[in-house]
Design a protein around this motif. Structure first.
Motif, PDB file in Angstrom:
ATOM      1  N   MET A 167       0.856  -1.195   0.000  1.00  0.00           N
ATOM      2  CA  MET A 167       0.000   0.000   0.000  1.00  0.00           C
ATOM      3  C   MET A 167       0.889   1.241   0.000  1.00  0.00           C
ATOM      4  SD  MET A 167      -2.625   1.221   2.997  1.00  0.00           S
ATOM      5  CE  MET A 167      -1.568   2.233   4.013  1.00  0.00           C
ATOM      6  N   ASN A 168       0.708   2.080  -1.009  1.00  0.00           N
ATOM      7  CA  ASN A 168       1.385   3.370  -1.041  1.00  0.00           C
ATOM      8  C   ASN A 168       0.321   4.455  -1.122  1.00  0.00           C
ATOM      9  OD1 ASN A 168       4.156   2.559  -1.078  1.00  0.00           O
ATOM     10  ND2 ASN A 168       3.738   1.740  -3.130  1.00  0.00           N
ATOM     11  N   TYR A 169       0.648   5.611  -0.615  1.00  0.00           N
ATOM     12  CA  TYR A 169      -0.327   6.705  -0.690  1.00  0.00           C
ATOM     13  C   TYR A 169       0.385   8.039  -0.557  1.00  0.00           C
ATOM     14  CZ  TYR A 169       0.351   6.849   4.362  1.00  0.00           C
ATOM     15  OH  TYR A 169       0.927   6.940   5.601  1.00  0.00           O
ATOM     16  N   HIS A 170      -0.265   9.085  -1.018  1.00  0.00           N
ATOM     17  CA  HIS A 170       0.179  10.421  -0.642  1.00  0.00           C
ATOM     18  C   HIS A 170      -1.057  11.275  -0.346  1.00  0.00           C
ATOM     19  CE1 HIS A 170      -0.328  11.154  -5.013  1.00  0.00           C
ATOM     20  NE2 HIS A 170      -0.622  12.385  -4.648  1.00  0.00           N
ATOM     21  N   ILE A 171      -0.833  12.264   0.495  1.00  0.00           N
ATOM     22  CA  ILE A 171      -1.950  13.092   0.968  1.00  0.00           C
ATOM     23  C   ILE A 171      -1.855  14.478   0.343  1.00  0.00           C
ATOM     24  CG2 ILE A 171      -2.990  14.160   3.027  1.00  0.00           C
ATOM     25  CD1 ILE A 171      -1.981  11.716   4.623  1.00  0.00           C
ATOM     26  N   GLN A 172      -2.995  14.963  -0.089  1.00  0.00           N
ATOM     27  CA  GLN A 172      -3.048  16.301  -0.681  1.00  0.00           C
ATOM     28  C   GLN A 172      -4.232  17.011  -0.031  1.00  0.00           C
ATOM     29  OE1 GLN A 172      -4.488  16.044  -4.661  1.00  0.00           O
ATOM     30  NE2 GLN A 172      -4.844  18.256  -4.731  1.00  0.00           N
ATOM     31  N   THR A 173      -4.061  18.266   0.283  1.00  0.00           N
ATOM     32  CA  THR A 173      -5.171  18.963   0.931  1.00  0.00           C
ATOM     33  C   THR A 173      -5.524  20.250   0.199  1.00  0.00           C
ATOM     34  OG1 THR A 173      -3.598  20.104   2.374  1.00  0.00           O
ATOM     35  CG2 THR A 173      -4.652  18.145   3.268  1.00  0.00           C
ATOM     36  N   ASP A 174      -6.776  20.622   0.275  1.00  0.00           N
ATOM     37  CA  ASP A 174      -7.184  21.978  -0.106  1.00  0.00           C
ATOM     38  C   ASP A 174      -8.078  22.488   1.023  1.00  0.00           C
ATOM     39  OD1 ASP A 174      -9.781  20.950  -0.599  1.00  0.00           O
ATOM     40  OD2 ASP A 174      -9.251  20.481  -2.673  1.00  0.00           O
ATOM     41  N   GLU A 175      -8.733  23.591   0.783  1.00  0.00           N
ATOM     42  CA  GLU A 175      -9.463  24.219   1.877  1.00  0.00           C
ATOM     43  C   GLU A 175     -10.517  23.293   2.514  1.00  0.00           C
ATOM     44  OE1 GLU A 175     -11.102  27.970   0.708  1.00  0.00           O
ATOM     45  OE2 GLU A 175     -12.167  28.176   2.617  1.00  0.00           O
ATOM     46  N   ASN A 176     -11.251  22.600   1.636  1.00  0.00           N
ATOM     47  CA  ASN A 176     -12.381  21.814   2.144  1.00  0.00           C
ATOM     48  C   ASN A 176     -12.125  20.315   2.260  1.00  0.00           C
ATOM     49  OD1 ASN A 176     -14.106  24.035   2.355  1.00  0.00           O
ATOM     50  ND2 ASN A 176     -14.481  23.956   0.133  1.00  0.00           N
ATOM     51  N   THR A 177     -11.117  19.842   1.526  1.00  0.00           N
ATOM     52  CA  THR A 177     -11.003  18.386   1.372  1.00  0.00           C
ATOM     53  C   THR A 177      -9.589  17.880   1.635  1.00  0.00           C
ATOM     54  OG1 THR A 177     -12.683  18.551  -0.360  1.00  0.00           O
ATOM     55  CG2 THR A 177     -11.488  16.474  -0.232  1.00  0.00           C
ATOM     56  N   LEU A 178      -9.538  16.738   2.298  1.00  0.00           N
ATOM     57  CA  LEU A 178      -8.273  16.015   2.422  1.00  0.00           C
ATOM     58  C   LEU A 178      -8.360  14.813   1.482  1.00  0.00           C
ATOM     59  CD1 LEU A 178      -6.202  15.350   5.535  1.00  0.00           C
ATOM     60  CD2 LEU A 178      -6.841  13.363   4.165  1.00  0.00           C
ATOM     61  N   HIS A 179      -7.449  14.785   0.511  1.00  0.00           N
ATOM     62  CA  HIS A 179      -7.440  13.686  -0.462  1.00  0.00           C
ATOM     63  C   HIS A 179      -6.335  12.720  -0.086  1.00  0.00           C
ATOM     64  CE1 HIS A 179      -9.764  16.088  -3.491  1.00  0.00           C
ATOM     65  NE2 HIS A 179      -9.152  17.091  -2.887  1.00  0.00           N
ATOM     66  N   ILE A 180      -6.673  11.441  -0.035  1.00  0.00           N
ATOM     67  CA  ILE A 180      -5.612  10.431   0.084  1.00  0.00           C
ATOM     68  C   ILE A 180      -5.582   9.658  -1.233  1.00  0.00           C
ATOM     69  CG2 ILE A 180      -4.660   8.504   1.392  1.00  0.00           C
ATOM     70  CD1 ILE A 180      -6.095   9.458   3.849  1.00  0.00           C
ATOM     71  N   HIS A 181      -4.471   9.779  -1.941  1.00  0.00           N
ATOM     72  CA  HIS A 181      -4.306   9.104  -3.235  1.00  0.00           C
ATOM     73  C   HIS A 181      -3.575   7.790  -2.988  1.00  0.00           C
ATOM     74  CE1 HIS A 181      -5.334  12.819  -5.499  1.00  0.00           C
ATOM     75  NE2 HIS A 181      -4.780  13.413  -4.456  1.00  0.00           N
ATOM     76  N   PHE A 182      -4.283   6.686  -3.234  1.00  0.00           N
ATOM     77  CA  PHE A 182      -3.686   5.366  -2.999  1.00  0.00           C
ATOM     78  C   PHE A 182      -3.062   4.828  -4.282  1.00  0.00           C
ATOM     79  CE2 PHE A 182      -6.620   5.680   0.511  1.00  0.00           C
ATOM     80  CZ  PHE A 182      -5.926   5.079   1.554  1.00  0.00           C
ATOM     81  N   GLN A 183      -2.033   4.026  -4.078  1.00  0.00           N
ATOM     82  CA  GLN A 183      -1.400   3.362  -5.217  1.00  0.00           C
ATOM     83  C   GLN A 183      -1.162   1.896  -4.868  1.00  0.00           C
ATOM     84  OE1 GLN A 183       2.061   6.000  -5.662  1.00  0.00           O
ATOM     85  NE2 GLN A 183       1.667   5.890  -7.866  1.00  0.00           N
ATOM     86  N   GLY A 184      -1.253   1.037  -5.872  1.00  0.00           N
ATOM     87  CA  GLY A 184      -0.913  -0.382  -5.649  1.00  0.00           C
ATOM     88  C   GLY A 184      -2.051  -1.176  -5.036  1.00  0.00           C
ATOM     89  N   ARG A 185      -1.772  -1.908  -3.983  1.00  0.00           N
ATOM     90  CA  ARG A 185      -2.737  -2.853  -3.438  1.00  0.00           C
ATOM     91  C   ARG A 185      -3.191  -2.452  -2.043  1.00  0.00           C
ATOM     92  NH1 ARG A 185      -1.699  -7.878  -6.346  1.00  0.00           N
ATOM     93  NH2 ARG A 185      -2.542  -9.097  -4.643  1.00  0.00           N
ATOM     94  N   LEU A 186      -4.431  -2.791  -1.715  1.00  0.00           N
ATOM     95  CA  LEU A 186      -4.921  -2.622  -0.340  1.00  0.00           C
ATOM     96  C   LEU A 186      -5.476  -3.977   0.085  1.00  0.00           C
ATOM     97  CD1 LEU A 186      -5.474  -0.796   2.095  1.00  0.00           C
ATOM     98  CD2 LEU A 186      -7.697  -0.260   1.106  1.00  0.00           C
ATOM     99  N   GLN A 187      -4.743  -4.657   0.957  1.00  0.00           N
ATOM    100  CA  GLN A 187      -5.137  -6.018   1.328  1.00  0.00           C
ATOM    101  C   GLN A 187      -4.785  -6.291   2.781  1.00  0.00           C
ATOM    102  OE1 GLN A 187      -3.078  -8.358  -1.573  1.00  0.00           O
ATOM    103  NE2 GLN A 187      -1.076  -7.596  -0.987  1.00  0.00           N
ATOM    104  N   PHE A 188      -5.115  -7.499   3.220  1.00  0.00           N
ATOM    105  CA  PHE A 188      -5.038  -7.827   4.644  1.00  0.00           C
ATOM    106  C   PHE A 188      -3.740  -7.365   5.311  1.00  0.00           C
ATOM    107  CE2 PHE A 188      -4.040 -10.525   8.235  1.00  0.00           C
ATOM    108  CZ  PHE A 188      -5.176 -10.353   9.004  1.00  0.00           C
ATOM    109  N   GLU A 189      -2.611  -7.645   4.663  1.00  0.00           N
ATOM    110  CA  GLU A 189      -1.329  -7.351   5.319  1.00  0.00           C
ATOM    111  C   GLU A 189      -1.052  -5.857   5.481  1.00  0.00           C
ATOM    112  OE1 GLU A 189      -1.805  -9.542   2.870  1.00  0.00           O
ATOM    113  OE2 GLU A 189      -0.157  -9.540   1.436  1.00  0.00           O
ATOM    114  N   ASP A 190      -1.888  -5.015   4.871  1.00  0.00           N
ATOM    115  CA  ASP A 190      -1.707  -3.561   5.015  1.00  0.00           C
ATOM    116  C   ASP A 190      -2.439  -3.002   6.236  1.00  0.00           C
ATOM    117  OD1 ASP A 190      -0.234  -3.231   2.557  1.00  0.00           O
ATOM    118  OD2 ASP A 190      -2.113  -3.645   1.514  1.00  0.00           O
TER     119      ASP A 190
END
Lengths: 229, 105
Positions: B1-24
């Protein structure tokens, strides 16, 4: 003919070699019209290196197809594995192996509450499994079978099983019947793995009190060779 | 699981990359518990456009994030799921519970 993969002539991927080094039991069984590949792997290996759960399937399928291609009787044509089939194999394999490890061999269960804390408790119990636990010595038994008509994967654990007819009946109601998931009577956190398996294979057979799940995919008819027309 | 966070005034965006599974689950739980209680924006969006695999535990983790967001009075959305991830979201009927958009809202 039974051949230990270590002695098989095809090149081995490094991960598969590592599995063999770990004294796991990996065998290929040839017959005229089928190839079976069986791997018995201790839970501890998969618990200590969870990333192998995602790598293992592609290596096993590759070995199975290599073997079919080099089949000495030549009566088994090697199938094309479409993108859709690959995706289905992967999700079903991961769900079944995780179920075998978590609920089967480690014996971790959820309460009937099916809420956020219940889900977190399960994760906590998983993280706290003692490295000397006998449960980690239990095996996950994986069998892939290729015939001209189908590809199947069977996953067997050494747990005590569960009341699968009742669970399947409830799942049917939640995902196919009239009860919606996330509703008052529907599931929220649990049951989703089996539901995904059921949705992503052509046939799912649960047996041995719930300790074995066999997932089967029908394969398309092989294309006739051009020179036969 | 990889991700990066981006924010603006109203919203917090989490951009995920790759896989999201049990071991994460450990890393995911840490991400949620360190992000949602401290965020100042009113909504959180999981951008799934670069996520290429999710399993049933990954769906459980998304539900966990959704409940945590609700507990902190934040709006929670999913956006831009593709391929296998989109299919699993559909099969599990997650949109019955969580607002799911084809593009980032």
């Amino acid at each position: 003919m039974k051949t230990n993969l270590i002695q098989a002539c095809m090149p081995l991927s490094s991960n598969i070699s590592n599995f063999c080094d770990w004294h796991t039991n990996l065998n290929i069984n040839d017959a005229d019209d089928r190839v079976d590949l069986n791997l018995k792997i201790p839970t501890k290996r998969l618990y200590d290196a969870p990333e192998w759960r995602e790598n293992l399937l592609s290596h096993l399928v590759k070995e199975l197809l290599n073997h079919a291609q080099n089949h000495k009787y030549k009566s088994l044509k090697c199938p094309e594995i479409s993108k859709e089939l690959k995706e289905n194999l992967e999700i079903c394999f991961i769900e079944a192996v995780n179920n075998a490890i978590i609920h089967g061999n480690l014996g971790l269960t959820r309460s009937l509450k099916d809420n956020k804390n219940d889900f977190l408790n399960l994760l906590e119990q998983y993280n706290q499994v003692n490295s000397s636990s006998q449960c980690l010595q239990k095996h996950v038994d994986i069998t892939l079978t290729l015939t001209q008509q189908s590809l199947s994967i069977s996953i067997k654990d050494e747990g005590s099983g569960y009341d699968f007819p009742a669970i399947l009946s409830q799942l049917h109601e939640v995902y196919i019947g009239n009860i919606k998931p996330f509703s008052k009577d529907g599931y929220k956190y649990k049951g989703r793995g089996l539901m995904l398996i059921n949705a992503c294979c052509d046939d799912m057979i649960i047996s041995n009190h719930g300790t074995t799940v066999k997932m089967l995919w029908d394969l398309p008819e092989p294309q006739q060779d051009k020179d036969q027309h | 699981m990889n991700y990066h966070i981006q924010t603006d005034e109203n919203t917090l965006h989490i951009h995920f990359q790759g896989r999201l599974q049990f071991e994460d689950h450990k890393e995911f739980k840490k991400l949620i518990h360190e992000t949602i209680p401290k965020m100042k924006q009113r909504q959180i969006v999981f951008n799934l456009s670069k996520m290429d695999f999710i399993d049933s535990s990954g769906i459980g983790m998304i539900l966990l994030a959704h409940e945590t967001a609700k507990e902190h009075d934040k709006t929670f959305h999913l956006a831009s799921a593709q391929g296998q991830v989109k299919r699993v979201l559909e099969l599990t009927r997650i949109s019955d519970l969580i607002a799911t958009y084809n593009k980032t809202p």
